[in-house]
Design a protein around this motif. Sequence first.
Motif, PDB file in Angstrom:
ATOM      1  N   SER A  92       0.845  -1.211   0.000  1.00  0.00           N
ATOM      2  CA  SER A  92       0.000   0.000   0.000  1.00  0.00           C
ATOM      3  C   SER A  92       0.872   1.251   0.000  1.00  0.00           C
ATOM      4  N   GLY A 121       0.792   3.563  -3.033  1.00  0.00           N
ATOM      5  CA  GLY A 121       0.269   4.856  -2.586  1.00  0.00           C
ATOM      6  C   GLY A 121       1.105   6.042  -3.040  1.00  0.00           C
ATOM      7  N   LYS A 130       7.258  13.930   1.188  1.00  0.00           N
ATOM      8  CA  LYS A 130       6.215  13.016   1.692  1.00  0.00           C
ATOM      9  C   LYS A 130       6.227  11.700   0.909  1.00  0.00           C
ATOM     10  N   GLU A 150       6.938   7.716   2.022  1.00  0.00           N
ATOM     11  CA  GLU A 150       6.101   6.527   1.778  1.00  0.00           C
ATOM     12  C   GLU A 150       6.971   5.364   1.273  1.00  0.00           C
ATOM     13  N   PHE A 197      -6.051   3.486  -2.901  1.00  0.00           N
ATOM     14  CA  PHE A 197      -5.127   3.980  -3.932  1.00  0.00           C
ATOM     15  C   PHE A 197      -5.592   3.663  -5.350  1.00  0.00           C
ATOM     16  N   VAL A 236      -6.627  10.462   3.997  1.00  0.00           N
ATOM     17  CA  VAL A 236      -6.014   9.133   3.826  1.00  0.00           C
ATOM     18  C   VAL A 236      -4.914   8.928   4.873  1.00  0.00           C
ATOM     19  N   ASP A 237      -4.052   9.931   5.030  1.00  0.00           N
ATOM     20  CA  ASP A 237      -3.020   9.784   6.070  1.00  0.00           C
ATOM     21  C   ASP A 237      -3.658   9.864   7.459  1.00  0.00           C
ATOM     22  N   GLN A 284      -2.968   3.007  12.467  1.00  0.00           N
ATOM     23  CA  GLN A 284      -1.592   2.548  12.692  1.00  0.00           C
ATOM     24  C   GLN A 284      -1.020   2.851  14.076  1.00  0.00           C
ATOM     25  N   SER A 315     -10.572 -10.323  12.000  1.00  0.00           N
ATOM     26  CA  SER A 315     -10.457  -9.453  13.184  1.00  0.00           C
ATOM     27  C   SER A 315     -10.397 -10.208  14.511  1.00  0.00           C
ATOM     28  N   LYS A 327      -4.132  -6.738  16.063  1.00  0.00           N
ATOM     29  CA  LYS A 327      -5.052  -5.603  16.029  1.00  0.00           C
ATOM     30  C   LYS A 327      -5.500  -5.307  17.460  1.00  0.00           C
TER      31      LYS A 327
HETATM   32  N1  BYC Z   1      -8.177  -2.386   1.055  1.00  0.00           N
HETATM   33  O1  BYC Z   1     -10.855  -9.468   7.874  1.00  0.00           O
HETATM   34  P1  BYC Z   1     -10.436  -8.106   7.459  1.00  0.00           P
HETATM   35  C1  BYC Z   1      -0.941   4.553   3.853  1.00  0.00           C
HETATM   36  C2  BYC Z   1      -9.135  -7.030   2.980  1.00  0.00           C
HETATM   37  S1  BYC Z   1      -0.995   2.901   3.460  1.00  0.00           S
HETATM   38  C3  BYC Z   1      -7.888  -3.589   0.539  1.00  0.00           C
HETATM   39  O2  BYC Z   1     -11.015  -6.982   8.227  1.00  0.00           O
HETATM   40  P2  BYC Z   1      -7.788  -7.532   8.467  1.00  0.00           P
HETATM   41  C4  BYC Z   1      -0.482   5.530   2.891  1.00  0.00           C
HETATM   42  C5  BYC Z   1      -8.271  -7.760   3.982  1.00  0.00           C
HETATM   43  O3  BYC Z   1      -6.915  -7.689   3.621  1.00  0.00           O
HETATM   44  C6  BYC Z   1      -2.329   2.303   4.482  1.00  0.00           C
HETATM   45  N2  BYC Z   1      -8.171  -4.752   1.179  1.00  0.00           N
HETATM   46  O4  BYC Z   1      -8.845  -8.043   7.390  1.00  0.00           O
HETATM   47  C7  BYC Z   1       0.428   5.223   1.896  1.00  0.00           C
HETATM   48  C8  BYC Z   1      -8.857  -9.157   3.884  1.00  0.00           C
HETATM   49  O5  BYC Z   1      -8.437  -9.790   2.680  1.00  0.00           O
HETATM   50  P3  BYC Z   1      -7.408 -11.059   2.656  1.00  0.00           P
HETATM   51  C9  BYC Z   1      -2.431   0.837   4.494  1.00  0.00           C
HETATM   52  C10 BYC Z   1      -8.762  -4.659   2.378  1.00  0.00           C
HETATM   53  O6  BYC Z   1      -6.427  -7.755   7.922  1.00  0.00           O
HETATM   54  C11 BYC Z   1       0.803   6.154   0.962  1.00  0.00           C
HETATM   55  C12 BYC Z   1     -10.334  -8.880   3.706  1.00  0.00           C
HETATM   56  O7  BYC Z   1     -10.425  -7.572   3.171  1.00  0.00           O
HETATM   57  N3  BYC Z   1      -2.662   0.437   5.861  1.00  0.00           N
HETATM   58  O8  BYC Z   1      -1.326   4.844   4.907  1.00  0.00           O
HETATM   59  O9  BYC Z   1      -8.085  -8.106   9.820  1.00  0.00           O
HETATM   60  C13 BYC Z   1       0.272   7.451   0.964  1.00  0.00           C
HETATM   61  C14 BYC Z   1     -11.116  -8.960   5.011  1.00  0.00           C
HETATM   62  O10 BYC Z   1     -10.792  -7.893   5.904  1.00  0.00           O
HETATM   63  C15 BYC Z   1      -9.072  -3.432   2.978  1.00  0.00           C
HETATM   64  C16 BYC Z   1      -2.544  -0.831   6.272  1.00  0.00           C
HETATM   65  O11 BYC Z   1      -2.292  -1.715   5.498  1.00  0.00           O
HETATM   66  C17 BYC Z   1      -8.773  -2.252   2.258  1.00  0.00           C
HETATM   67  N4  BYC Z   1      -9.058  -1.041   2.743  1.00  0.00           N
HETATM   68  O12 BYC Z   1      -8.067  -5.957   8.574  1.00  0.00           O
HETATM   69  C18 BYC Z   1      -0.618   7.775   1.981  1.00  0.00           C
HETATM   70  C19 BYC Z   1      -2.716  -1.037   7.761  1.00  0.00           C
HETATM   71  N5  BYC Z   1      -9.661  -3.676   4.175  1.00  0.00           N
HETATM   72  O13 BYC Z   1      -6.094 -10.560   3.204  1.00  0.00           O
HETATM   73  C20 BYC Z   1      -0.984   6.851   2.960  1.00  0.00           C
HETATM   74  C21 BYC Z   1      -2.433  -2.441   8.208  1.00  0.00           C
HETATM   75  C22 BYC Z   1      -9.711  -4.993   4.314  1.00  0.00           C
HETATM   76  O14 BYC Z   1      -8.000 -12.104   3.534  1.00  0.00           O
HETATM   77  N6  BYC Z   1      -3.529  -3.329   7.960  1.00  0.00           N
HETATM   78  N7  BYC Z   1      -9.198  -5.608   3.238  1.00  0.00           N
HETATM   79  O15 BYC Z   1      -7.310 -11.441   1.210  1.00  0.00           O
HETATM   80  C23 BYC Z   1      -4.613  -3.457   8.771  1.00  0.00           C
HETATM   81  O16 BYC Z   1      -4.748  -2.774   9.779  1.00  0.00           O
HETATM   82  C24 BYC Z   1      -5.635  -4.518   8.433  1.00  0.00           C
HETATM   83  O17 BYC Z   1      -5.046  -5.422   7.529  1.00  0.00           O
HETATM   84  C25 BYC Z   1      -6.948  -3.937   7.816  1.00  0.00           C
HETATM   85  C26 BYC Z   1      -7.860  -5.126   7.462  1.00  0.00           C
HETATM   86  C27 BYC Z   1      -7.662  -3.088   8.868  1.00  0.00           C
HETATM   87  C28 BYC Z   1      -6.682  -3.103   6.569  1.00  0.00           C
END
Ligand code: BYC
Length: 329
Positions: free
Chosen positions: A61, A65, A88, A92, A128, A145-146, A153, A225, A234
């Motif tokens: 991402s 991004g 910025k 990233e 994105f 977004v941020d 985060q 979750s 989480k």
């Molecule tokens: N987009 O059971 P869930 C940034 C998927 S970068 C796509 O709730 P989980 C920035 C999920 O992966 C920000 N897919 O899953 C950069 C799962 O699919 P799989 C990025 C999504 O993991 C540049 C399925 O849906 N941040 O800030 O418990 C410029 C079921 O979901 C999304 C992170 O990556 C989505 N929005 O919770 C500016 C934060 N949502 O894997 C800014 C870290 C859900 O089973 N990640 N899915 O195929 C997390 O905190 C967690 O992984 C999530 C999802 C909250 C995103």
Amino acid sequence: MYTQGLDQKSSQSAEIKVESAEDNARFQAHVDAEEKIEPKDWMPEAYRRTLVRQISQHAHSEIIGMQPEGNWLTRAPSLRRKSILLAKIQDEAGHGLYLYSAAETLGISREQMGDQLLAGTAKYSSIFNYPTLTWADIGAVGWLVDGAAIMNQIPLCRCSYGPYSRAMIRICKEESFHQRQGYEIMVELCRGSKEQKEMAQDALNRWWWPSLMMFGPSDKDSQHSAQSMAWKIKRFSNDELRQKFVDVTVPQAEFIGLKMPDDDLVYDEESGHYRYGEINWQEFTDVLAGNGQCNRERMRTRREAHQNGAWVREAAQAHAAKKVARAAA
Ligand code: BYC
């Protein structure tokens, strides 16, 4: 950075160890006691897989991004804005690198993760896949977004897996600067001409709902979750974080005279939270299935960048091989 000093032998023997109820209970007790899990510690295979999935998606991402914002580098309205945006976007890239390094401590290589992204088998954040149509979108991306990223985060700094939690500390500090630069752009536009304010409102209208989707499916549909919270990867559910984001962001919009594009948005005195309208989950599903406005363009750009960078990787390898040969001579 984290892979240095890893003891291959012990991590291999950890892998082949059969998982027993006692192992799992001991592991959960460590987690419950708020002790960090480190790369050489025993961990359930499903915990390792969950982390590889989440951290690699997170890293992808950050890298993808860079594209929506990179779109405005050559057209930033002043030298000051251009240098801030450039810094910025470079941040990233750095976030992507810390995160790939953290994931590598779990036994996957950066090359493997990169291949998964290029093959389209790995996810990156839905947000994105939306276009940045005007300069105000750069403000909206930073602010919303941020802003959403920080909300999601900050709790990851307390994640049970040591390398991920430590990587998140620096990332969050930088994200906080990113959020402020985005909000500052919106403040300036709202203080400007009628057209500038309309541009800011239009950007908010287009980015608000996709920003809410960043937090993932609603709790009832979130398949990972419950387990991720039990393992303290989480700390809050998707809906809890989304609500926190709405509560913080609505007053920021009001302060600069912008209206949220949600007719159902209302402050609930009793709970102290804003109630918001229904999210269009079909749109979220479509974007995840590859049918968002920019999915194809993002992947095409990433593949081209990878191909065009082949000579850099080859040169780095040739240099490393020379160094090894010189040291051996
Ligand atoms: N987009 O059971 P869930 C940034 C998927 S970068 C796509 O709730 P989980 C920035 C999920 O992966 C920000 N897919 O899953 C950069 C799962 O699919 P799989 C990025 C999504 O993991 C540049 C399925 O849906 N941040 O800030 O418990 C410029 C079921 O979901 C999304 C992170 O990556 C989505 N929005 O919770 C500016 C934060 N949502 O894997 C800014 C870290 C859900 O089973 N990640 N899915 O195929 C997390 O905190 C967690 O992984 C999530 C999802 C909250 C995103």
